[in-house]
Design a protein around this motif. Sequence first.
Motif, PDB file in Angstrom:
ATOM      1  N   MET A   1      29.619 -12.096 -16.180  1.00 50.06           N
ATOM      2  CA  MET A   1      28.240 -12.598 -16.108  1.00 50.06           C
ATOM      3  C   MET A   1      27.397 -11.611 -15.306  1.00 50.06           C
ATOM      4  N   ASP A   2      26.273 -11.190 -15.883  1.00 50.06           N
ATOM      5  CA  ASP A   2      25.386 -10.273 -15.186  1.00 50.06           C
ATOM      6  C   ASP A   2      24.697 -10.977 -14.026  1.00 50.06           C
ATOM      7  N   TYR A   3      24.439 -10.198 -12.971  1.00 49.90           N
ATOM      8  CA  TYR A   3      23.752 -10.740 -11.804  1.00 49.90           C
ATOM      9  C   TYR A   3      22.255 -10.764 -12.111  1.00 49.90           C
ATOM     10  N   PRO A   4      21.607 -11.941 -12.130  1.00 44.54           N
ATOM     11  CA  PRO A   4      20.192 -12.011 -12.511  1.00 44.54           C
ATOM     12  C   PRO A   4      19.314 -11.186 -11.565  1.00 44.54           C
ATOM     13  N   GLU A   5      18.306 -10.528 -12.132  1.00 49.66           N
ATOM     14  CA  GLU A   5      17.425  -9.730 -11.279  1.00 49.66           C
ATOM     15  C   GLU A   5      16.669 -10.610 -10.293  1.00 49.66           C
ATOM     16  N   GLU A   6      16.406 -11.872 -10.672  1.00 51.30           N
ATOM     17  CA  GLU A   6      15.729 -12.771  -9.732  1.00 51.30           C
ATOM     18  C   GLU A   6      16.546 -12.944  -8.457  1.00 51.30           C
ATOM     19  N   PHE A   7      17.890 -12.979  -8.573  1.00 50.32           N
ATOM     20  CA  PHE A   7      18.750 -13.061  -7.399  1.00 50.32           C
ATOM     21  C   PHE A   7      18.681 -11.758  -6.601  1.00 50.32           C
ATOM     22  N   SER A   8      18.609 -10.637  -7.318  1.00 46.91           N
ATOM     23  CA  SER A   8      18.489  -9.342  -6.641  1.00 46.91           C
ATOM     24  C   SER A   8      17.190  -9.266  -5.842  1.00 46.91           C
ATOM     25  N   GLU A   9      16.131  -9.846  -6.396  1.00 46.90           N
ATOM     26  CA  GLU A   9      14.863  -9.853  -5.662  1.00 46.90           C
ATOM     27  C   GLU A   9      14.993 -10.640  -4.362  1.00 46.90           C
ATOM     28  N   ILE A  10      15.654 -11.784  -4.422  1.00 48.09           N
ATOM     29  CA  ILE A  10      15.867 -12.579  -3.208  1.00 48.09           C
ATOM     30  C   ILE A  10      16.697 -11.787  -2.198  1.00 48.09           C
ATOM     31  N   ASP A  11      17.780 -11.171  -2.668  1.00 49.85           N
ATOM     32  CA  ASP A  11      18.625 -10.366  -1.778  1.00 49.85           C
ATOM     33  C   ASP A  11      17.828  -9.232  -1.133  1.00 49.85           C
ATOM     34  N   GLY A  12      16.984  -8.577  -1.936  1.00 50.22           N
ATOM     35  CA  GLY A  12      16.227  -7.441  -1.423  1.00 50.22           C
ATOM     36  C   GLY A  12      15.158  -7.843  -0.435  1.00 50.22           C
ATOM     37  N   ARG A  13      14.357  -8.835  -0.807  1.00 49.29           N
ATOM     38  CA  ARG A  13      13.222  -9.224   0.035  1.00 49.29           C
ATOM     39  C   ARG A  13      13.664  -9.910   1.331  1.00 49.29           C
ATOM     40  N   TYR A  43      19.373 -19.324  -0.006  1.00 51.83           N
ATOM     41  CA  TYR A  43      19.872 -20.472  -0.771  1.00 51.83           C
ATOM     42  C   TYR A  43      18.720 -21.351  -1.234  1.00 51.83           C
ATOM     43  N   LYS A  44      17.776 -21.593  -0.346  1.00 51.63           N
ATOM     44  CA  LYS A  44      16.627 -22.429  -0.692  1.00 51.63           C
ATOM     45  C   LYS A  44      15.733 -21.744  -1.721  1.00 51.63           C
ATOM     46  N   LEU A  45      15.582 -20.436  -1.609  1.00 54.46           N
ATOM     47  CA  LEU A  45      14.794 -19.714  -2.605  1.00 54.46           C
ATOM     48  C   LEU A  45      15.469 -19.779  -3.977  1.00 54.46           C
ATOM     49  N   ARG A  46      16.777 -19.723  -3.990  1.00 55.15           N
ATOM     50  CA  ARG A  46      17.493 -19.868  -5.261  1.00 55.15           C
ATOM     51  C   ARG A  46      17.288 -21.267  -5.834  1.00 55.15           C
ATOM     52  N   TRP A 262      20.412   3.498  -0.874  1.00 51.64           N
ATOM     53  CA  TRP A 262      20.371   2.329  -1.757  1.00 51.64           C
ATOM     54  C   TRP A 262      19.605   2.628  -3.046  1.00 51.64           C
ATOM     55  N   LEU A 263      18.455   3.279  -2.903  1.00 48.71           N
ATOM     56  CA  LEU A 263      17.634   3.581  -4.076  1.00 48.71           C
ATOM     57  C   LEU A 263      18.313   4.608  -4.977  1.00 48.71           C
ATOM     58  N   ASP A 264      18.931   5.629  -4.366  1.00 49.88           N
ATOM     59  CA  ASP A 264      19.623   6.648  -5.164  1.00 49.88           C
ATOM     60  C   ASP A 264      20.827   6.071  -5.903  1.00 49.88           C
ATOM     61  N   GLN A 265      21.386   5.004  -5.355  1.00 50.71           N
ATOM     62  CA  GLN A 265      22.503   4.328  -6.014  1.00 50.71           C
ATOM     63  C   GLN A 265      22.031   3.308  -7.056  1.00 50.71           C
ATOM     64  N   ASP A 266      20.707   3.257  -7.259  1.00 53.59           N
ATOM     65  CA  ASP A 266      20.107   2.314  -8.210  1.00 53.59           C
ATOM     66  C   ASP A 266      20.442   0.870  -7.880  1.00 53.59           C
ATOM     67  N   LEU A 267      20.470   0.566  -6.586  1.00 51.08           N
ATOM     68  CA  LEU A 267      20.664  -0.807  -6.146  1.00 51.08           C
ATOM     69  C   LEU A 267      19.379  -1.588  -6.439  1.00 51.08           C
ATOM     70  N   VAL A 268      19.465  -2.518  -7.370  1.00 44.69           N
ATOM     71  CA  VAL A 268      18.258  -3.210  -7.848  1.00 44.69           C
ATOM     72  C   VAL A 268      17.534  -3.904  -6.707  1.00 44.69           C
ATOM     73  N   ALA A 269      18.273  -4.541  -5.819  1.00 40.88           N
ATOM     74  CA  ALA A 269      17.649  -5.297  -4.733  1.00 40.88           C
ATOM     75  C   ALA A 269      16.803  -4.407  -3.830  1.00 40.88           C
ATOM     76  N   ALA A 270      17.161  -3.141  -3.714  1.00 41.07           N
ATOM     77  CA  ALA A 270      16.473  -2.245  -2.782  1.00 41.07           C
ATOM     78  C   ALA A 270      15.017  -1.998  -3.162  1.00 41.07           C
ATOM     79  N   LYS A 271      14.691  -2.131  -4.432  1.00 45.85           N
ATOM     80  CA  LYS A 271      13.307  -1.851  -4.856  1.00 45.85           C
ATOM     81  C   LYS A 271      12.335  -2.913  -4.358  1.00 45.85           C
ATOM     82  N   TYR A 272      12.854  -4.030  -3.858  1.00 43.41           N
ATOM     83  CA  TYR A 272      11.991  -5.097  -3.342  1.00 43.41           C
ATOM     84  C   TYR A 272      11.768  -4.996  -1.839  1.00 43.41           C
ATOM     85  N   ILE A 273      12.348  -4.001  -1.198  1.00 44.16           N
ATOM     86  CA  ILE A 273      12.130  -3.784   0.231  1.00 44.16           C
ATOM     87  C   ILE A 273      10.736  -3.202   0.443  1.00 44.16           C
ATOM     88  N   LYS A 274       9.967  -3.818   1.312  1.00 40.42           N
ATOM     89  CA  LYS A 274       8.586  -3.385   1.555  1.00 40.42           C
ATOM     90  C   LYS A 274       8.430  -2.566   2.832  1.00 40.42           C
TER      91      LYS A 274
END
Length: 283
Positions: A1-13, A43-46, A262-274
């Motif tokens: 099962m692929d890890y949803p990008e919405e979960f990656s956004e939560i992990d990143g932010r 957990y609550k955001l999920r 993280w970005l060079d490794q194409d870690l999806v969650a990292a792109k949400y770091i501000k």
Amino acid sequence: MDYPEEFSEIDGRIYLQTLLILPQGNNQDLSNVVSILVFHVQYKLRSMLYHKDRFLEIEDHVIKTAIEEDKDKASVPDELFFEFEAFLFQTKSVLDITIKILEHLFPKTFKVGTFSDKGSKLIKNLEEYRKKIPKQLVNVIDQKERLQLAIKYRNETIDNLIELLQNDKTIWLGKAIDSRDTISHFRGSFNLREYAFEEKNGETSVLLPKILDVYPHHFLKNTYCNCIEFIQDFICLFIELWLPPLFAITKADKSNPTLKIWLDQDLVAAKYIKFTLGMREWA
């Protein structure tokens, strides 16, 4: 099962963002406590994400089925209101949990156990905290120029926090909490119990029902997006306020070695770091 990008956004932010700016070495116990709270926030955001997506899935099915069967109207299933209500409860819950981070960053300082009064109580407490800053800093900074800079930097962070709270209250937070309170204590339902369909020029338009004068389809999407980014900013600004005054959160870029990896490794969650952690000018 692929890890949803919405979960990656939560992990990143939330998780990676906090990990990147909160020092780990000198205060491990505090870091562990905050990390646990961050996981609860995630957990609550999920949960918010689940109820949002479930609402959209049910609504899309109702509309698609009605169009396929060439109906003029379609009843609104009760499940849609259940999902809308649950989403609002989780929204208030994630705000209440987020604010508990202050109990560990600033013990016995802000005395806000929940996100009460749409953040207005916290704004008052921040203003009170502002008055105590000179006395706190004079005990650790004996050079006049540095003391003045430290007070200035502290006040800037407080101003940014107050602005965040006020702006988001106006844009989305006030409406979300008011809707939750109305549904919880007074009433709650769709103002119309059906979808209406009309065909013009070969295209079908859909009249969407409202809840409490909002279109839930758009309301859920906007509230979720605003909420997750608000929490990210909230946590980062309070960490900045907790850190020594010479540290500041800065716009994230690859100059931070950890973020670069993280970005060079194409870690999806990292792109949400501000934000990353930088240094202010110091006399």
